[in-house]
Scaffold this active site. Sequence first.
Site, short mmCIF file in Angstrom:
data_model
loop_
_atom_site.label_atom_id
_atom_site.label_comp_id
_atom_site.label_asym_id
_atom_site.label_seq_id
_atom_site.Cartn_x
_atom_site.Cartn_y
_atom_site.Cartn_z
N TYR A 167 0.84 -1.20 0.00
CA TYR A 167 0.00 0.00 0.00
C TYR A 167 0.88 1.26 0.00
O TYR A 167 0.74 2.12 -0.87
CB TYR A 167 -0.89 -0.03 1.23
CG TYR A 167 -1.89 1.11 1.32
CD1 TYR A 167 -2.98 1.19 0.45
CD2 TYR A 167 -1.75 2.10 2.29
CE1 TYR A 167 -3.90 2.23 0.56
CE2 TYR A 167 -2.67 3.13 2.41
CZ TYR A 167 -3.74 3.19 1.53
OH TYR A 167 -4.66 4.23 1.64
N VAL B 220 -11.95 3.37 14.28
CA VAL B 220 -13.26 3.97 14.53
C VAL B 220 -14.37 2.93 14.32
O VAL B 220 -15.24 2.73 15.19
CB VAL B 220 -13.50 5.20 13.62
CG1 VAL B 220 -14.93 5.69 13.75
CG2 VAL B 220 -12.52 6.32 13.97
N SER B 221 -14.32 2.23 13.18
CA SER B 221 -15.38 1.25 12.89
C SER B 221 -15.32 0.09 13.90
O SER B 221 -16.35 -0.36 14.41
CB SER B 221 -15.26 0.73 11.46
OG SER B 221 -13.92 0.49 11.14
N ASP C 104 2.90 -0.52 12.70
CA ASP C 104 1.78 0.38 13.00
C ASP C 104 2.35 1.70 13.53
O ASP C 104 3.08 1.68 14.52
CB ASP C 104 0.88 -0.27 14.05
CG ASP C 104 -0.48 0.39 14.13
OD1 ASP C 104 -1.08 0.59 13.06
OD2 ASP C 104 -0.93 0.72 15.24
N ARG D 260 0.40 9.90 14.33
CA ARG D 260 0.31 10.46 12.99
C ARG D 260 -0.61 11.66 13.04
O ARG D 260 -1.73 11.57 13.52
CB ARG D 260 -0.18 9.43 12.01
CG ARG D 260 -0.09 9.98 10.64
CD ARG D 260 -0.40 9.04 9.55
NE ARG D 260 0.54 7.97 9.32
CZ ARG D 260 0.15 6.73 9.17
NH1 ARG D 260 -1.08 6.40 9.33
NH2 ARG D 260 1.03 5.81 8.87
N1 NAD Z 1 -10.50 6.45 4.33
C1 NAD Z 1 -9.32 6.91 4.70
O1 NAD Z 1 -9.12 7.23 5.89
C2 NAD Z 1 -8.20 7.07 3.70
C3 NAD Z 1 -6.97 7.53 4.17
C4 NAD Z 1 -5.93 7.68 3.26
C5 NAD Z 1 -6.14 7.43 1.92
N2 NAD Z 1 -7.34 6.99 1.49
C6 NAD Z 1 -7.47 6.70 0.05
O2 NAD Z 1 -8.73 7.12 -0.42
C7 NAD Z 1 -9.21 6.19 -1.40
C8 NAD Z 1 -10.60 5.69 -1.02
O3 NAD Z 1 -10.52 5.06 0.25
P1 NAD Z 1 -11.81 4.51 1.03
O4 NAD Z 1 -11.58 4.70 2.46
O5 NAD Z 1 -13.02 5.05 0.39
O6 NAD Z 1 -11.67 2.96 0.75
P2 NAD Z 1 -12.70 1.92 0.09
O7 NAD Z 1 -12.07 0.58 0.18
O8 NAD Z 1 -14.04 2.09 0.71
O9 NAD Z 1 -12.77 2.42 -1.40
C9 NAD Z 1 -11.91 2.00 -2.41
C10 NAD Z 1 -12.76 1.63 -3.61
O10 NAD Z 1 -11.91 1.26 -4.69
C11 NAD Z 1 -12.44 0.08 -5.31
N3 NAD Z 1 -11.33 -0.60 -5.96
C12 NAD Z 1 -10.27 -1.23 -5.38
N4 NAD Z 1 -9.45 -1.71 -6.32
C13 NAD Z 1 -9.99 -1.37 -7.52
C14 NAD Z 1 -9.61 -1.58 -8.86
N5 NAD Z 1 -8.48 -2.26 -9.17
N6 NAD Z 1 -10.40 -1.10 -9.86
C15 NAD Z 1 -11.55 -0.43 -9.56
N7 NAD Z 1 -11.97 -0.21 -8.30
C16 NAD Z 1 -11.19 -0.67 -7.30
C17 NAD Z 1 -13.06 -0.69 -4.16
O11 NAD Z 1 -14.00 -1.66 -4.57
C18 NAD Z 1 -13.68 0.44 -3.34
O12 NAD Z 1 -14.99 0.74 -3.78
C19 NAD Z 1 -8.18 5.08 -1.49
O13 NAD Z 1 -7.35 5.30 -2.60
C20 NAD Z 1 -7.40 5.22 -0.21
O14 NAD Z 1 -6.08 4.79 -0.37
C21 NAD Z 1 -8.38 6.79 2.36
#
Ligand code: NAD
Length: 328
Positions: A148, A191-192, A276, A280
């Site tokens: 990641y 959180v979840s 971990d 942060r």
């Molecule tokens: N939620 C957070 O706290 C957080 C923090 C840092 C970064 N992010 C980034 O934000 C973005 C969204 O995160 P989120 O929390 O909504 O996660 P999430 O897992 O709910 O959403 C990711 C989505 O991408 C889709 N996906 C995964 N691989 C795929 C692929 N190869 N092709 C098409 N779709 C694909 C999944 O099915 C999912 O719907 C991610 O890129 C994540 O790295 C989120």
Amino acid sequence: MRTVAKRVLVTGGAGFLGSHLCERLLARGDDVLCVDNYFTGRKDNIAHLLHQPNFEPMRHDITFPLYVEVDEIYNLACPASPIHYQFDPVQTTKTSVIGAINMLGLAKRVKAKILQASTSEVYGDPIVHPQDESYRGNVNPIGPRACYDEGKRCAETLFFDYHRQHKVKIRVVRIFNTYGPRMHPNDGRVVSNFIVQALKNEPITLYGDGSQTRAFCYVDDLIDGFVRMMDASDETVGPINLGNPVETSVAELAKIIIDLTGSRSTITYRPLPVDDPVQRCPDISQAESVLGWQPRMPLRTGLQRTIAYFETLLREHGAIPAPKTAAA
Ligand SMILES: NC(=O)c1ccc[n+]([C@@H]2O[C@H](COP(=O)([O-])OP(=O)(O)OC[C@H]3O[C@@H](n4cnc5c(N)ncnc54)[C@H](O)[C@@H]3O)[C@@H](O)[C@H]2O)c1
């Protein structure tokens, strides 16, 4: 004269953040193409948008090329929680790296602006607090989180190379912990985890001694930051941190959630997972000065809304749906 709606592609649009983003873009009149392979995303997250004529869902994996005509791309596709991104680490790296190449290639071809949802994980286990965007990070390139962290770092590299080499209009935001309705109930995130355990009156699991801190941003605030970044001038390429600079210890979070849910849960302690981060916290001065952005939602109010979402899930499903893990 009728103004033509902007055509916006949201990859990962059926995920937690993506579904809120689709909602926000539709509300302002954009034409939204929501692409997702439903690895961690759920059709339920976007079911309420399906009747809108400006909304179009499409099952597609971004590790394969996509040929569509759009004006803007928000590249969010990537599993975001350790349980999910470690399930198939090679696919995680492919999604970040090959996915970025495919989406940047599309942006180049159709001359679209493209925003990358990067992450605070590019800072790894930071030795500088709080982290500003100039900090280059402390990432273990061969650990279990590397698929990641390094995938996202390489995606940033690709964004800046497409910008320098091909003049693609990029924006990169580094997202810190975000929470809110439609988070995955079983993704192992703090959180979840705590909310579900509290609602079920099960013991709340604290990793380490609970003194490690996290900074929690409510989803609506984050989406506001995304849209401001996309709408900013083309010189605003980032990377820009988006997150809440107010730190809360994990133990304190557990107490607030027990209080808000009126739970009978007790607290149990487990060892900290490998790599971990202990602390942060974002430095958001750039977001404040360049985008005029800062989070507004108080933690307790945001948590109340999130708890209400999980209560509904529990009521509707009787139990929380099982996660996609190697054991599942
Ligand atoms: N939620 C957070 O706290 C957080 C923090 C840092 C970064 N992010 C980034 O934000 C973005 C969204 O995160 P989120 O929390 O909504 O996660 P999430 O897992 O709910 O959403 C990711 C989505 O991408 C889709 N996906 C995964 N691989 C795929 C692929 N190869 N092709 C098409 N779709 C694909 C999944 O099915 C999912 O719907 C991610 O890129 C994540 O790295 C989120």
